[in-house]
Design a protein around this motif. Structure first.
Motif, short mmCIF file in Angstrom:
data_model
loop_
_atom_site.label_atom_id
_atom_site.label_comp_id
_atom_site.label_asym_id
_atom_site.label_seq_id
_atom_site.Cartn_x
_atom_site.Cartn_y
_atom_site.Cartn_z
N MET A 1 25.85 65.48 59.38
CA MET A 1 26.35 65.46 60.74
C MET A 1 27.26 64.25 60.92
O MET A 1 26.93 63.15 60.46
CB MET A 1 25.19 65.39 61.73
N VAL A 2 28.38 64.47 61.60
CA VAL A 2 29.35 63.40 61.79
C VAL A 2 29.99 63.57 63.17
O VAL A 2 30.06 64.70 63.69
CB VAL A 2 30.41 63.42 60.66
N GLN A 3 30.44 62.48 63.74
CA GLN A 3 31.12 62.55 65.04
C GLN A 3 32.56 63.02 64.86
O GLN A 3 33.15 62.85 63.78
CB GLN A 3 31.10 61.18 65.70
N PRO A 4 33.15 63.59 65.90
CA PRO A 4 34.57 63.97 65.82
C PRO A 4 35.43 62.77 65.42
O PRO A 4 35.20 61.65 65.88
CB PRO A 4 34.88 64.41 67.25
N SER B 1 29.79 66.79 65.74
CA SER B 1 29.34 66.78 67.13
C SER B 1 29.19 65.35 67.62
O SER B 1 28.84 64.45 66.84
CB SER B 1 27.99 67.50 67.24
N SER B 2 29.47 65.17 68.90
CA SER B 2 29.27 63.85 69.50
C SER B 2 27.89 63.76 70.15
O SER B 2 27.52 62.72 70.70
CB SER B 2 30.36 63.57 70.54
N GLU C 1 35.29 72.18 65.60
CA GLU C 1 35.53 73.52 65.04
C GLU C 1 35.43 73.57 63.52
O GLU C 1 35.49 74.64 62.93
CB GLU C 1 36.89 74.08 65.49
N ASP C 2 35.27 72.43 62.88
CA ASP C 2 35.01 72.39 61.43
C ASP C 2 33.53 72.61 61.10
O ASP C 2 33.17 72.72 59.93
CB ASP C 2 35.45 71.05 60.84
N THR C 3 32.70 72.68 62.12
CA THR C 3 31.27 72.90 61.90
C THR C 3 31.05 74.25 61.22
O THR C 3 31.51 75.28 61.70
CB THR C 3 30.52 72.85 63.24
N ALA C 4 30.37 74.22 60.09
CA ALA C 4 30.15 75.44 59.30
C ALA C 4 29.29 75.11 58.09
O ALA C 4 29.07 73.92 57.78
CB ALA C 4 31.48 76.02 58.84
N VAL C 5 28.87 76.15 57.40
CA VAL C 5 28.33 75.99 56.05
C VAL C 5 29.51 76.08 55.09
O VAL C 5 30.28 77.03 55.14
CB VAL C 5 27.29 77.09 55.73
N THR D 1 26.53 73.93 51.85
CA THR D 1 26.05 72.70 52.46
C THR D 1 26.53 72.68 53.91
O THR D 1 27.68 73.02 54.19
CB THR D 1 26.52 71.46 51.68
N GLN D 2 25.64 72.29 54.81
CA GLN D 2 25.95 72.34 56.24
C GLN D 2 26.76 71.11 56.65
O GLN D 2 26.39 69.97 56.33
CB GLN D 2 24.67 72.40 57.06
#
Length: 116
Positions: A11-14, A115-116, A89-93, A110-111
């Motif tokens: 998980m990473v911030q925008p 998200s902020s 919008e890059d959030t995906a597997v 890999t997930q």
């Protein structure tokens, strides 16, 4: 036994960065074209980037051009995806894919969550 093992998701911030890695075993990695795909909830699987054998040519989806870079290290049988300026919008597997003529192999994925 053929294996493609992805790592580096999270998980990473925008605006942040991640580097994915896919390490292969059980086949002649150097002669295979390597690709990264992604699958987001409710969307079709999408080709993100691919790179030819020997690292000769790389292609990118329009949505990631200028932000993502694919590379490979044949000595380590590993393909990388450097992802910068990540967007929600890059959030995906993200899945690793190896192809040589009619031979093809997939990793488990890999997930990546932005998200902020």
């Amino acid at each position: 036994q053929v294996q493609l093992v992805e790592s580096g998701g999270g998980m990473v911030q925008p605006g942040g960065s991640l580097r994915l890695a896919c390490t292969a075993s059980g086949f002649a990695f150097g002669i295979y074209g390597m690709s990264w795909y992604r699958r987001a909830p409710g969307k079709e699987r999408e080709l993100v980037a691919d790179i030819g054998s020997g690292g000769g040519s790389a292609n990118y989806a329009d949505s990631v051009k200028g932000r993502f870079t694919i590379s490979r290290d044949d000595a380590r049988s590993t393909v990388y995806l450097q992802m910068n300026n990540l967007k929600p919008e890059d959030t995906a597997v993200y899945l690793c894919y190896a192809h040589y003529y009619r031979l093809e192999y997939w990793g488990q994925g890999t997930q990546v969550t932005v998200s902020s």
